[in-house]
Design a protein around this motif. Structure first.
Motif, PDB file in Angstrom:
ATOM      1  N   ASP A 135     -21.579 -25.930  25.287  1.00  7.43           N
ATOM      2  CA  ASP A 135     -20.836 -24.668  25.278  1.00  7.43           C
ATOM      3  C   ASP A 135     -20.389 -24.225  26.662  1.00  7.43           C
ATOM      4  O   ASP A 135     -20.568 -23.069  27.059  1.00  7.43           O
ATOM      5  CB  ASP A 135     -21.675 -23.549  24.629  1.00  7.43           C
ATOM      6  N   ALA A 136     -19.818 -25.130  27.415  1.00 10.03           N
ATOM      7  CA  ALA A 136     -19.299 -24.777  28.734  1.00 10.03           C
ATOM      8  C   ALA A 136     -18.099 -23.848  28.562  1.00 10.03           C
ATOM      9  O   ALA A 136     -17.217 -24.112  27.749  1.00 10.03           O
ATOM     10  CB  ALA A 136     -18.888 -26.039  29.478  1.00 10.03           C
ATOM     11  N   PRO A 137     -18.064 -22.726  29.318  1.00 12.87           N
ATOM     12  CA  PRO A 137     -16.938 -21.792  29.182  1.00 12.87           C
ATOM     13  C   PRO A 137     -15.702 -22.283  29.939  1.00 12.87           C
ATOM     14  O   PRO A 137     -15.786 -23.258  30.696  1.00 12.87           O
ATOM     15  CB  PRO A 137     -17.490 -20.515  29.830  1.00 12.87           C
ATOM     16  N   ALA A 138     -14.568 -21.602  29.741  1.00 12.55           N
ATOM     17  CA  ALA A 138     -13.356 -21.946  30.481  1.00 12.55           C
ATOM     18  C   ALA A 138     -13.614 -21.775  31.974  1.00 12.55           C
ATOM     19  O   ALA A 138     -14.346 -20.886  32.394  1.00 12.55           O
ATOM     20  CB  ALA A 138     -12.204 -21.042  30.043  1.00 12.55           C
ATOM     21  N   VAL A 139     -13.012 -22.654  32.786  1.00 15.61           N
ATOM     22  CA  VAL A 139     -13.209 -22.572  34.236  1.00 15.61           C
ATOM     23  C   VAL A 139     -12.246 -21.529  34.794  1.00 15.61           C
ATOM     24  O   VAL A 139     -11.061 -21.559  34.472  1.00 15.61           O
ATOM     25  CB  VAL A 139     -12.947 -23.951  34.876  1.00 15.61           C
ATOM     26  N   PRO A 140     -12.705 -20.587  35.623  1.00 20.61           N
ATOM     27  CA  PRO A 140     -11.806 -19.565  36.192  1.00 20.61           C
ATOM     28  C   PRO A 140     -10.684 -20.196  37.022  1.00 20.61           C
ATOM     29  O   PRO A 140     -10.867 -21.296  37.566  1.00 20.61           O
ATOM     30  CB  PRO A 140     -12.727 -18.735  37.087  1.00 20.61           C
ATOM     31  N   LEU A 156      -8.908 -24.807  29.379  1.00 25.39           N
ATOM     32  CA  LEU A 156      -8.976 -24.762  27.916  1.00 25.39           C
ATOM     33  C   LEU A 156     -10.240 -25.394  27.346  1.00 25.39           C
ATOM     34  O   LEU A 156     -10.407 -25.455  26.137  1.00 25.39           O
ATOM     35  CB  LEU A 156      -7.744 -25.480  27.322  1.00 25.39           C
ATOM     36  N   GLN A 157     -11.143 -25.879  28.190  1.00 29.03           N
ATOM     37  CA  GLN A 157     -12.249 -26.692  27.662  1.00 29.03           C
ATOM     38  C   GLN A 157     -13.118 -25.962  26.641  1.00 29.03           C
ATOM     39  O   GLN A 157     -13.693 -26.595  25.752  1.00 29.03           O
ATOM     40  CB  GLN A 157     -13.120 -27.222  28.804  1.00 29.03           C
ATOM     41  N   ALA A 158     -13.193 -24.637  26.723  1.00 26.58           N
ATOM     42  CA  ALA A 158     -14.064 -23.896  25.816  1.00 26.58           C
ATOM     43  C   ALA A 158     -13.616 -24.029  24.366  1.00 26.58           C
ATOM     44  O   ALA A 158     -14.440 -23.991  23.452  1.00 26.58           O
ATOM     45  CB  ALA A 158     -14.109 -22.426  26.223  1.00 26.58           C
ATOM     46  N   VAL A 159     -12.300 -24.184  24.152  1.00 25.10           N
ATOM     47  CA  VAL A 159     -11.816 -24.250  22.776  1.00 25.10           C
ATOM     48  C   VAL A 159     -11.519 -25.678  22.347  1.00 25.10           C
ATOM     49  O   VAL A 159     -11.055 -25.916  21.243  1.00 25.10           O
ATOM     50  CB  VAL A 159     -10.544 -23.380  22.580  1.00 25.10           C
ATOM     51  N   LEU A 160     -11.788 -26.644  23.210  1.00 26.00           N
ATOM     52  CA  LEU A 160     -11.529 -28.041  22.865  1.00 26.00           C
ATOM     53  C   LEU A 160     -12.815 -28.692  22.378  1.00 26.00           C
ATOM     54  O   LEU A 160     -13.913 -28.190  22.622  1.00 26.00           O
ATOM     55  CB  LEU A 160     -10.966 -28.783  24.088  1.00 26.00           C
ATOM     56  N   PRO A 161     -12.705 -29.835  21.674  1.00 22.38           N
ATOM     57  CA  PRO A 161     -13.922 -30.478  21.144  1.00 22.38           C
ATOM     58  C   PRO A 161     -14.775 -31.123  22.237  1.00 22.38           C
ATOM     59  O   PRO A 161     -14.439 -31.065  23.415  1.00 22.38           O
ATOM     60  CB  PRO A 161     -13.357 -31.537  20.200  1.00 22.38           C
TER      61      PRO A 161
END
Lengths: 191, 582
Positions: free
Chosen positions: B113-118, B103-108
């Motif tokens: 701008d790291a994307p969600a980890v697969p 969920l890191q992409a949508v968290l503060p």
């Protein structure tokens, strides 16, 4: 198991706040107060206040008028977003070919004899690909080329090399090296 | 090895022995009992904890944590419920970290701008940090947000070594206590290890690192306009706080891809020394705490000596081979005998080949896995040193807690072997070592090599797995072997040429880490559960004394022989063949 899971989740939440937020934020606050320069990356500014780099990170220098850092494969060379070693093994043909090529190029650039031994740091990549230093021997071999390209006297350039050589810490820790960025900045500053 | 590198080693030795004497008694006070515990003839209820320095400061904080966590700190557990609590906490940790990575992409707190980890990588990473391995199939600069680094990875960097510490403490208590079922309270041990040991030490170490140039901020990249007219992105982030705990807890997961080779993680030879000492501090100090808690300091020095002997041997091998250099480079015109000499591929000028030899042995003799040079580019026998260190099962001196309990398992095996030789029932510290314990010891010793060798064998046969190797021939085999050895022994360092971010490696390495952590912890807790019930029988003339240099020698020999027999064939196909081909 349910009796264990609830305390597990609750304790994890509490420890996350403690170790994951309070601890790094406390270190950040203390570091920003006590060592703001270092904490923000030991940035180096030019006369107009623009950031020209970090004292601790190597930069890419091409051309005869600069001292060259070590070979770097990070991006186009010394890319701050792509720190990585080559990971090539000691018998890898790819590594050994690259070293042979770099040795030939180094001899030609610096006007060395065809069988002159080249300092190993000049022909191998560092682990971070951001190594800010070169060995003293490497810097001294580059000095005549840099002096000629800039129209400076060789002893003057060698004196600058000595000035920017960092010795072993406490006399026995690590290895001596020359800070390439600081040395090149000093060259620019020579009137 | 040069004079300077011997002095460097001496400095490490002095600081580690000094640190052991200072920190050891403190650890014993934090985890020990107020008085000897004998279950027979005493009223039920938990044994009284000894008072520890800093009670006035820490006790109110801990009471608040117990209340928020819903924990009764005055109740102790049997080994089974201790194990269940430990597994529940670790399971919850894996799930929470996995969710955060996804969920890191949508968290503060995500300035880069790291994307969600697969999913497969998130599984591997979550398992990796919870098992104290910190194997990284990603580069931290671009893959992880600051929030993930802080609230996810850094949290596990603190609590995962404490979990190891808890297990060691239980095993020590089982030798110190007698005729009782209770081994301690997991939640209390976890909280006290965090608040009283790791956080204060990490805070101080982090600030020292910052003073030397490690960064600690919440910025994204700063654009620099370079002297030669280009641009360079200078990274930012809360690095020092993670760096300190990375070393103290033998985690090893770097903020940056280049780990402790990166100038912002390890700016100069002073921080390099500091990192080496902080890595060794707690595992060695724990041996002293062990002596204190079982009230027999000779046992401490036997374990300490065996650990130190193995460690110094591997430092000498790695340093010797790396400073001697790579003959293939000499043949191509590179001078390795002059200053900053040696095999410098993948090494920093400021540390040199000797700094690499020291660090690579220390980081693998402990379960750290941080690197200040590229292990993949070390000479064949130089790279054998870290590999062999991990194969020994991380006991020289190993991870926080895991090193001590691993070594104590070898102690039980040595006692058993000695017992067979003199024809007596083996005993250790007056506790009879019987079939129940020995079965668990054998399980402990077999499970990791079986996992490592099976997965490594499968990987060199499967074409899809084989394509992940960067180097070919024996060096490629070593890359794969190193990967599974590192994961199975929860080290986390890599022969970085192996591209581990594939479904096969993310899964199999993840499984190896789980096996190497929890299939060892549960048998150790079971051994403790069995030992703690036993009476201490007085030593007789037939007892094999375990507090002597002779026993330290036997112990070292047993570690080397047990491992040597297991891994020798595959080692001879990898690094040994490569060396002979030089």
């Amino acid at each position: 198991m349910r009796r264990q899971l609830l305390p597990a989740l609750r304790t994890l939440a509490v420890l996350t706040v403690l170790c994951g937020l309070l601890y790094p934020l406390a270190v950040t606050a203390a570091a920003q107060v006590a060592f703001p320069g270092q904490a923000n990356g030991s940035l180096v500014h030019d006369a107009s206040g623009r950031v020209v780099g970090s004292r601790l990170l190597g930069q890419r220098f091409d051309g005869d008028e600069w001292f060259h850092g070590r070979p770097s494969a990070a991006g186009d060379g010394y890319d701050g977003t792509a720190s990585s070693p080559s990971n090539l093994g000691p018998t890898s043909p790819e590594l050994l070919d690259a070293v042979a090529e770099r040795v030939a190029a180094y001899r030609e650039e610096n006007g060395l004899a065809d069988d002159a031994a080249v300092p190993v740091d000049a022909v191998t990549a560092s682990g971070s690909d951001l190594d800010p230093q070169i060995s003293v021997a490497n810097a001294r071999l580059q000095a005549p080329r840099v002096a000629a390209a800039r129209g400076l006297a060789e002893p003057q350039v060698l004196a600058l090399v000595d000035q920017h050589t960092v010795g072993r810490r406490l006399g026995f820790l690590g290895e001596p090296g020359v800070d390439v960025l600081a040395l090149n900045r000093a060259l620019v500053a020579v009137p | 090895m040069s004079g300077a590198s011997w002095l460097q080693l001496l400095a490490v030795a002095v600081l580690v022995v000094g640190g052991t004497r200072l920190l050891g008694p403190y650890l014993a006070a934090v985890f020990g009992d107020a008085e000897p515990v004998d279950g027979a003839g005493r009223a039920e209820g938990a044994p009284r904890r000894s008072s520890a320095p800093g009670d006035r400061l820490f006790a109110p904080l801990e009471r608040a944590i117990y209340r928020l966590g819903g924990i009764d700190p005055d109740r102790e557990q049997r080994w089974t419920s201790y194990a269940l609590s430990l597994l529940a906490f670790s399971g919850a940790s894996v799930l929470a970290l996995y969710a955060l990575l996804r969920l890191q992409a949508v968290l503060p707190l995500n300035p880069t701008d790291a994307p969600a980890v697969p999913a497969p990588l998130a599984f591997n990473t979550a398992v990796s940090f919870v098992t104290n391995t910190n194997w990284q199939n990603y580069g931290g600069e671009l893959a992880m947000s600051h929030l993930t680094q802080m609230a996810g990875l850094a949290v596990q960097n603190v609590v995962s070594p404490v979990v190891g510490l808890c297990v060691a403490v239980v095993l020590i208590r089982s030798l110190a206590r007698r005729r009782i079922e209770l081994v301690g309270n997991f939640w209390v041990d976890l909280v006290r290890g965090t608040t009283r040991v790791f956080l204060p030490l990490a805070f101080v170490a982090a600030l020292v690192l910052v003073s030397q140039g490690a960064i600690q901020n919440l910025h994204g990249f700063t654009t620099a306009h370079t002297v030669a007219g280009g641009t360079q992105l200078v990274p930012g982030g809360p690095v020092a706080s993670q760096e300190a705990i990375k070393e103290l807890g033998q985690n090893g997961g770097g903020f940056f891809n280049a780990n402790s080779m990166h100038p912002f993680e390890n700016p100069n030879p002073i921080t390099n020394l500091l990192q080496v000492v902080t890595i060794l501090l707690i595992p060695f100090a724990l041996t002293y705490a062990y002596g204190r808690m079982v009230r027999d300091q000779k046992q401490c020095w036997v374990v300490f000596a065996a650990m130190a002997l193995l460690l110094v041997g591997s430092i000498a091998l790695a340093t010797g081979m790396e400073t001697r250099g790579n003959p293939e480079l000499t043949a191509r015109g590179a001078a390795q005998a002059t200053q900053s000499g040696g095999n410098l591929e993948g090494k920093e000028v400021r540390f040199g080949a000797a700094g690499c030899g020291l660090y690579s042995a220390v980081t693998t003799g402990t379960s750290t896995g941080a690197v200040n040079c590229a292990h993949d580019s070390m000479t064949p026998l130089g790279g054998l040193a870290p590999l062999a260190n991990m194969m020994l099962g991380e006991v020289s001196p190993g991870g926080t807690g895991s090193g001590l309990y691993g070594m104590l398992v070898f102690v039980l095996l040595s006692v058993f072997i000695a017992g067979l030789m003199v024809g007596r029932t083996p005993e250790y510290l007056g506790k009879k070592v019987q079939a129940a314990e020995m079965k668990l010891v054998v399980l402990y010793l077999v499970v990791v090599p079986a996992t490592v060798l099976s997965f490594a064998a499968a990987s060199v046969v499967l074409p899809s797995a084989r394509s992940s190797m960067l180097n070919t021939g024996p060096h490629g085999l070593t890359e794969v072997l190193y990967g599974f050895t590192s994961a199975g022994n929860n080290n986390g360092s890599a022969f970085g040429g192996l591209s581990g971010n594939t479904d096969w490696y993310n899964t199999t390495l993840g499984l190896s880490m789980l096996v190497g952590r929890f299939l060892l912890i549960v048998p150790v807790l079971a051994i403790a559960g069995s030992l703690v019930r036993k009476q201490r029988v007085p030593a007789t003339s037939g007892t094999f004394p375990t507090g002597t240099p002779l026993f330290a020698g036997l112990l070292t020999g047993v570690v080397l022989i047990v491992v040597g027999l297991t891994y020798f064939p595959v080692l001879s196909l990898g690094p040994v063949v490569e060396h002979l081909g030089l």
